[in-house]
Design an enzyme around this catalytic site. Structure first.
Site, PDB file in Angstrom:
ATOM      1  N   HIS A  52       0.859  -1.176   0.000  1.00 31.57           N
ATOM      2  CA  HIS A  52       0.000   0.000   0.000  1.00 31.57           C
ATOM      3  C   HIS A  52       0.895   1.227   0.000  1.00 31.57           C
ATOM      4  O   HIS A  52       1.543   1.534   1.001  1.00 31.57           O
ATOM      5  CB  HIS A  52      -0.909   0.003   1.238  1.00 31.57           C
ATOM      6  CG  HIS A  52      -1.715   1.247   1.344  1.00 31.57           C
ATOM      7  ND1 HIS A  52      -2.681   1.581   0.431  1.00 31.57           N
ATOM      8  CD2 HIS A  52      -1.691   2.274   2.236  1.00 31.57           C
ATOM      9  CE1 HIS A  52      -3.227   2.743   0.766  1.00 31.57           C
ATOM     10  NE2 HIS A  52      -2.641   3.184   1.856  1.00 31.57           N
ATOM     11  N   ASP A  54       1.197   4.985  -0.252  1.00 30.48           N
ATOM     12  CA  ASP A  54       0.557   6.298  -0.192  1.00 30.48           C
ATOM     13  C   ASP A  54       1.238   7.271  -1.148  1.00 30.48           C
ATOM     14  O   ASP A  54       2.452   7.436  -1.103  1.00 30.48           O
ATOM     15  CB  ASP A  54       0.651   6.859   1.240  1.00 30.48           C
ATOM     16  CG  ASP A  54      -0.279   6.148   2.194  1.00 30.48           C
ATOM     17  OD1 ASP A  54      -1.487   6.157   1.931  1.00 30.48           O
ATOM     18  OD2 ASP A  54       0.210   5.570   3.187  1.00 30.48           O
ATOM     19  N   ASP A 176      -7.474   1.703   2.387  1.00 36.56           N
ATOM     20  CA  ASP A 176      -7.064   2.595   3.472  1.00 36.56           C
ATOM     21  C   ASP A 176      -7.995   3.771   3.735  1.00 36.56           C
ATOM     22  O   ASP A 176      -8.047   4.238   4.884  1.00 36.56           O
ATOM     23  CB  ASP A 176      -5.641   3.101   3.199  1.00 36.56           C
ATOM     24  CG  ASP A 176      -5.001   3.784   4.394  1.00 36.56           C
ATOM     25  OD1 ASP A 176      -5.361   3.429   5.538  1.00 36.56           O
ATOM     26  OD2 ASP A 176      -4.146   4.657   4.201  1.00 36.56           O
ATOM     27  N   HIS A 423      -5.690   9.939  -0.495  1.00 35.77           N
ATOM     28  CA  HIS A 423      -6.408   9.968   0.773  1.00 35.77           C
ATOM     29  C   HIS A 423      -5.581  10.505   1.942  1.00 35.77           C
ATOM     30  O   HIS A 423      -6.062  10.501   3.076  1.00 35.77           O
ATOM     31  CB  HIS A 423      -6.993   8.593   1.097  1.00 35.77           C
ATOM     32  CG  HIS A 423      -5.972   7.498   1.172  1.00 35.77           C
ATOM     33  ND1 HIS A 423      -5.557   6.794   0.067  1.00 35.77           N
ATOM     34  CD2 HIS A 423      -5.294   6.981   2.205  1.00 35.77           C
ATOM     35  CE1 HIS A 423      -4.669   5.895   0.425  1.00 35.77           C
ATOM     36  NE2 HIS A 423      -4.485   5.981   1.723  1.00 35.77           N
TER      37      HIS A 423
END
Lengths: 940, 940
Positions: A52, A54, A176, A423
């Protein structure tokens, strides 16, 4: 005819038409090895190796890519992709999914052609699979749908053009984001995804769904689109997006590796297998099928993929070896789409959901509702950048053709907007230096966009006079002080001519010039301004009443549209009337702050403080900043203003433009004082006479409206533990309260959080300045101090109030909200323009019908443009405008000849007629009656 | 004739002889790529990618191998080797060195044959190079040379048998040990290494050497071997073993990666190159040639080698690209042997060094002299294990042939000893749980060894009676309580029949049976013991005087050899006489403790506490534990003892065996009390009438003796900042003080630290219990509490004192020390042996001459054995025994027929006649006159 809400067109212009997209041809094949095939009559455990990544959070997106600033967080995406590809090649059974195209694109550019061929092979064989595939994994609470569609399109286009149909993600993957918007699900459905997986939902909701085996469900994500157009199969992942406890083999984890050399100490295969089987069996109990999924990865994992795969290889080998002894558990390398395919094959019925997943709480006092407002300045900058970069620039590029593309304009603009959707970007949940980076990228985009605008206006107007831009007009700062200048107004709202003020400052804004302008849809117009003398404007245009003493009988009204009254004792608003509909409500408005006070006795239940994510006031009673406001009023022919001072750091201008049907509240908050060592969350609250019975309404990503009810959730029996924070919802563009006769709609200029804590009341959080970190990873209090703003940030924004009869309220707030989102762009030219200059232009042959919004008009490639037309009314909200509409594309544009049109999915990576999504059957009679009642009510 | 100190023989036994080793055939070729070749007339920067993999420290060796317990320290060697091999294959220019065969062997075993072939190719091409190559990187201060040779042989043998000559390390590499022993350098020279590199030396020493460009030097590591036999080129690495500041690209580091994509933010190539050139140029100033070395790696680095190599590739590329603009810096991937080759080509002269690198201080109050004594119980257990596992078991296996190898005996024994040599193993600088693991491995080795001993004794004696072992006889605990048993004594000292006591306990040692035994060299003898009645032994054999009052005229003496007197007032020793030589010295001995007290005012200069590594007492005056000792004396026909009690936690037995020429001081210390919150370092100090003039003498790894002088270093002008800690040196087997007429030698039973702070005095640190970590990484105070010893550890040990005339002192202390190192092994059999049992055996036809020590006799493979004979006297220390000796190998053994002999280097991985080491020329007249004076003095 536009039959649904969205219709997404590839419009070929006068140049040669070429096919845009590869054709999707059926299900991907999965050449699984012996050990990693789903097996009937067994519990199949799908291990999904994933990372994941970001697109900015604790570090900037480029720092994450390179692995720079590992002192902040160890994370380097370039190495992740290097390593995963290496490891996939070592064993054909291994699988990996990749999500964030912003990173993949950077990496791909740096690879040799032989490495690119290798990766293509892995993709074609299904060993490397893209999921989600947008430029980033967008935030769902604070993004606007238009920017989300753009960023998804950018990522999916790259995958499509690079890998063809095998690169098309089948699964949306929002593991997430902190709560999930219904509009996102609707968009994903319309983008052709077969399913959607996420990790975070309210802890009570999860508990209920675990009990009822409803962690996999069918989300009906629109009340206007005909099912299954917006139906999206949705899976809730078992461990957020982490591996089960004890099975994290990343370099960032400390779980014991599989030690299978009997010659060395601590041989642990038996223990590992036993623990794994226990976890698999307990997970199977809370899911419906004999397939379960385990996410084997987490934040920035797989930088050294060998650690993961070496141990996963062993795990699969040793667990499956027990099948020879009768074990009924089968473990395999898998992907979300492979897992989804097995769920689909199971041919079951699934619980139906029609609301959304907000707000998100991970514990009783831990509501992730603060980020709805966090970093309000960044949120506004992102919103206005969307208008400037994605809309204005894209449209001008199409309208003026190749001439617009001289100089350093370009791609970067769109990427800056795309990463801002992440996000931890527009959400405001990043570290300060990363927020600065997002803003810097956008500002850089503005510069490049302005090159394009100048080029375009030069081409369209025939004048090459240098164009200047005043990016700081919101604080009345513009470097132009010349005596004569020309103002061009580019209008992007394609419906009707807009009305706006233009102001001009002198020095530090001793005076402002305010005048009304009109510009044609999808076009521009030009005004000339001359300073006749050095003295101030004639005093007669101003009526200043600078003290509170003169508040008596203060009343602002426009003959045709609105009347506003103020309480003479307090200087606060007291009523609002719509003169057309002859309706009046009591309306008082004031400013308050909420506080998390670490030393407060109310912290006994939990010491969770407010922070970038979390909103957690100690008390349910907000602190009033001032009972009264000092006021002064100003009146010109174009505008009437009442200026209110509540405190040195809180003021407001109540403003009515002559031809506007909405009341503007321009608030200014900050620097929020912290010399009392208390962080503050500043709200404004509108208290009205409207009888709301706990209901209120907020939009989803700026599009469809959802009903909310205080202290209530549609799909489970809420045990409310936070009377304020637990009732906050995202407000992306508007919220309203209503009863049978009155509807007060508040249109916002950015995403904010808000709620209706008391009947008749609507509150919106405007600004936050906090002194504690909320322990969700960001590791900084949301203090927003910097070299530029050492005392803290001042934020200014606007709320637009519209009072209407409920059945026709949307006819007002839909165009109003579009005008706020898509503001006109002003350019200035020093001195008079050449007489031959074309002063006005429209790209449309005629204004579009009010129901239709030109969402996207952008150059796709040399020979074609991408056009998105949108029906912007929900099916139930307007008798006038909710009907289907027909648009004649041939006669739409004034400068483009349409040679052909092909309809695409929403993300423009698949022909519409080739969309073949899985069909899922909803359960009936599942007892969620409140859900249907609610929508029945809305629709009435 | 044995002409040197060591002679290392491969002795073929009666079975078919086969060649042992591959033949080394010249210099390795380095197929360097375009960018990575040394270039004349440039500054060549040799980048050496490496990892430093401790064979146990914060984690156990197996935890390190697997990457288990990453919560303690992130480190997983299996992944390092996986990753490095992968990355080497990606670019033929890349190089890597690997050091610790203990790890490489574990990894190799787990690889597929195709991976093994790949690795062989990398080794053959010089891309993967082994350096050092022993089983571990041994400690230099606390190891005994015999165990070091064994562990080096084990590692080098594996490399030789696996990779042939290309796997033979050319360079010794002790980058981490905390000071450097001359004997280690001598051994490395005799093992055929061309050079030696290390990282740690005294900070004052380094400063002087940087100034004088003497960081590369020629170490003349023996005063007895003819140069260049023990000459070793020695290089001091520039940054310990770390990369230069700002250039660490491991996953464990935070330095900025090279960001060379101009499309992304923070392009930093120019900055990186500028910083690198500055560092290279400043390093070149303090070295002699136009080649410099940079160690690009550190502890457990390269787990994800891609991070390192990707950035190193870029660094090399961008730095060398500047050559086109006239840059004179050339960067290349390299190895220590490649770098050494360039130094050799430079054909310069090098400073000569003849002392050692002890003690090591990294700052004024940071002397790494505590670990000389840390974990005294582990140090003793390691030493006795060497005798049992490496010597006794190996010899018995050879003597009794295949019959010895039944059951679970084996390899593990030797590996346990090999890992115990690691510089965080026997050094005592590991975490407690790791110390436990080392001990557990040794104990496991004992069990397996005992299987072999039982097999062997059964074969040699003809009796298969079950043999039992009493491992805890040092505390008089043995589970055998039967009335009749037989005792077999296996004697490993090959010189003459030995004399030892055997004791037998009843229950908790109410009584001990002490009697004298004799065993033949390299053989065994058997005794029968019967308990005649249940009562205690006749009282007449004991003379107990249990109170201090009866101390008067306490005197212990043996008619022929020694006399010891005690002070009647204090109960302390007062004099020691050698009755043969008619010499007497005053000798008092007592126990003291030193303390680091965090709250002491003396900490103003530095707050460095004592810890596992560091010895740093606050005060120069040790605390006396007791002015007086309570005593009792016991006298039997075989032994006289005076037992002294100083405190509840300090006692001693002063013991004289009837036929012994050495006085035994058996000390018992512990649990060291800490209820005053003070850690304590317990010493015993011998104060004599010998006139030492600051000089004293300690051994190097149990072999050659070195002269020491208080507050003095031979190669620089010492600024002494720690009057006690800065004068401590390792004592591996003995230390002595002397003047013209008297020499008092103290033989220790384990490695300890000690010094001569005052003239005539010799102190030895016995035990340490500390309450602070010394901030060198171990992260635990050296408290040595455990479940088994919750109150702290009791340690018992022996000092053997020998008083002699200086010219003949070695004739006494050389065999005495060997007897302590190589203690006999006792086995017990319940009941009477069968009458046909052979009760005595010797593997030698005759005792060896006193100067010759049978260092190694071990089975090499089915058809051959490895024999090491050692001349154990330094050239100057004995008129009698320092002369060359001739040994007839044909007539050496009683059970082996020697079919042929081939001489090998010391580590048995190269034929002696094929050793072709680089020749280096020492500088002359460099002014280190004190050095030569010193040795002249010794030799006189």
């Amino acid at each position: 005819m536009i039959f649904g809400l969205f219709s997404n067109m590839a419009v070929r212009s006068q140049r040669l038409a070429v096919a845009l997209l590869f054709i999707f041809s059926g299900v991907l094949s999965f050449p699984l090895g012996q050990e990693t095939k789903p097996t009937p009559n067994m519990l199949n455990v799908h291990l999904v190796p994933h990372t994941h990544d970001d697109v900015g959070w604790l570090k900037t997106v480029d720092q994450y890519f390179y692995g720079d600033r590992n002192d902040i967080q160890h994370a380097g995406v370039q190495y992740i992709l290097d390593s995963v590809v290496d490891q996939l090649l070592k064993n054909p059974d291994r699988r990996f999914i990749y999500v964030e195209t912003a990173f993949f694109y950077r990496w791909w550019k740096q690879q040799s052609s032989s490495m690119q061929q290798t990766v293509k092979k892995l993709v074609n064989e299904g060993r490397l699979e893209f999921v989600n595939g947008g430029w980033c994994m967008s935030d769902e609470a604070t993004t606007h749908y238009s920017a989300v569609i753009d960023q998804m399109t950018m990522g999916l286009r790259f995958l499509n053009e690079t890998f063809g149909p095998c690169g098309r993600p089948r699964v949306a993957w929002h593991i997430d984001p902190f709560g999930h918007a219904r509009e996102h699900a609707s968009m994903f459905a319309q983008m052709g995804y077969d399913g959607f997986f996420f990790g975070r939902l309210d802890y009570q909701d999860r508990a209920r769904r675990r009990r009822d085996k409803e962690q996999e469900l069918l989300w009906r994500a629109s009340d206007s689109l005909t099912p299954p157009m917006a139906d999206l199969f949705t899976g809730i992942l078992p461990n957020g997006y982490n591996p089960p406890e004890g099975f994290c083999w990343d370099q960032s984890c400390d779980d014991p590796p599989i030690r299978d050399d009997p010659d060395l100490e601590d041989y642990n295969v038996d223990d590992v297998v036993r623990r794994f089987l226990a976890i698999a069996n307990s997970q199977a109990i809370v899911y419906k099928t004999d397939h379960i999924i385990m996410t084997m990865g987490s934040d920035f994992q797989y930088e050294n993929a060998n650690l993961w795969y070496k141990n996963l290889d062993k795990l699969i080998h040793y667990v499956n070896a027990l099948q020879a002894n009768g074990s009924k558990v089968n473990v395999l390398y898998s992907t979300p789409s492979c897992y989804l395919q097995e769920l689909h094959r199971a041919n079951l019925t699934w619980a139906l959901k029609m609301d959304d997943f907000f707000p998100y709480a991970d514990d009783a006092h831990d509501f992730w509702t603060g980020y709805f407002t966090s970093r309000p300045a960044l949120k506004r900058y992102e919103r206005i950048s969307n208008s400037n970069l994605q809309v204005t620039c894209n449209q001008l590029e199409v309208l003026s053709g190749p001439a617009s593309r001289k100089g350093p304009f370009g791609e970067g603009d769109k990427k800056a907007m795309a990463v801002a959707q992440h996000h931890d970007a527009v959400s405001g949940t990043e570290k300060q230096h990363v927020a600065n980076d997002y803003a810097r990228r956008l500002a850089h985009g503005w510069q490049r966009c302005q090159v394009l605008v100048s080029n375009s206006l030069a081409a369209l107007s025939g004048s090459s006079a240098e164009r200047m831009y005043c990016d700081n007009l919101n604080i009345s700062v513009c470097p132009l002080t010349e005596s004569t200048l020309s103002v061009s107004v580019f209008q992007v709202v394609p419906v009707s001519a807009a009305t706006r003020e233009v102001r001009r400052n002198r020095g530090f804004a001793v005076n402002e010039l305010v005048f009304q302008v009109q510009a044609p849809p999808l076009g521009f117009t030009t005004y000339s301004v001359s300073l006749l003398q050095d003295g101030p404007p004639p005093a007669s245009t101003q009526h200043r009443t600078p003290t509170a003493i003169q508040n008596k009988n203060l009343c602002v009204h426009l003959p045709q549209f609105l009347r506003v009254t103020f309480d003479p004792d307090t200087g606060l608003l007291s009523s609002l009337s719509n003169l057309e509909t002859k309706q009046t409500i009591k309306l008082t408005q004031n400013f308050y702050w909420l506080v998390y006070n670490a030393s407060d006795g109310n912290n006994l239940q939990s010491d969770q403080p407010s922070g970038a994510y979390i909103f957690r006031p100690n008390s349910s009673t907000p602190f009033l900043i001032s009972k009264t406001a000092k006021t002064e009023s100003i009146q010109t022919s174009g505008v009437q203003e009442v200026r209110q001072w509540f405190a040195p750091w809180v003021s407001q201008v109540v403003r009515l433009y002559t031809d506007s049907k909405a009341l503007e509240l321009e608030w200014t908050v900050g620097p929020v004082p912290i010399d009392d060592d208390l962080g503050k969350e500043v709200i404004t609250r509108l208290d009205t006479s409207i009888k709301t019975s706990q209901y209120f309404y907020t939009d989803s990503n700026g599009r469809e409206m959802l009903q909310r009810k205080t202290d209530f959730r549609p799909t489970w029996n809420l045990r409310q533990s936070e009377p304020i924070a637990g009732n906050y919802y995202p407000i992306n563009s508007r919220a309203f309260i209503k009863d049978d006769v009155d509807q007060l709609t508040v249109v916002t200029d950015r995403s904010q959080g808000g709620g209706s804590i008391h009947n008749g009341s609507l509150e919106i959080m405007l600004h936050r300045r906090l002194l504690y970190d909320d322990v969700r990873g960001v590791g900084e209090p949301l203090n927003e101090t910097s070299n530029i703003f050492p005392k803290g940030l001042v934020v200014r924004g606007r709320l637009l109030l519209s009072l209407d009869r409920p059945p026709s309220a949307a006819d007002a707030h839909r165009p109003l909200a579009q005008e706020v989102v898509l503001q006109p762009l002003l350019t200035f030219t020093d001195g008079d323009l050449h007489p031959n200059t074309q002063l006005e232009f429209s790209g449309l042959q005629a204004a579009l019908p009010p129901a239709v919004h030109l969402l996207t008009l952008t150059q796709w490639d040399k020979d074609s443009v991408l056009l998105r037309l949108e029906h912007q009314f929900q099916s139930w909200e307007s008798k006038l405008n909710s009907q289907p509409v027909t648009v004649n594309l041939q006669k739409l544009f004034s400068t483009l000849e349409v040679l052909g049109v092909s309809e695409l999915n929403l993300s423009a990576n698949q022909w519409k007629d080739e969309m073949t999504r899985f069909h899922w059957t909803p359960m009936t009679g599942t007892g969620h009656l409140n859900l249907f009642i609610r929508f029945y009510y809305i629709s009435s």
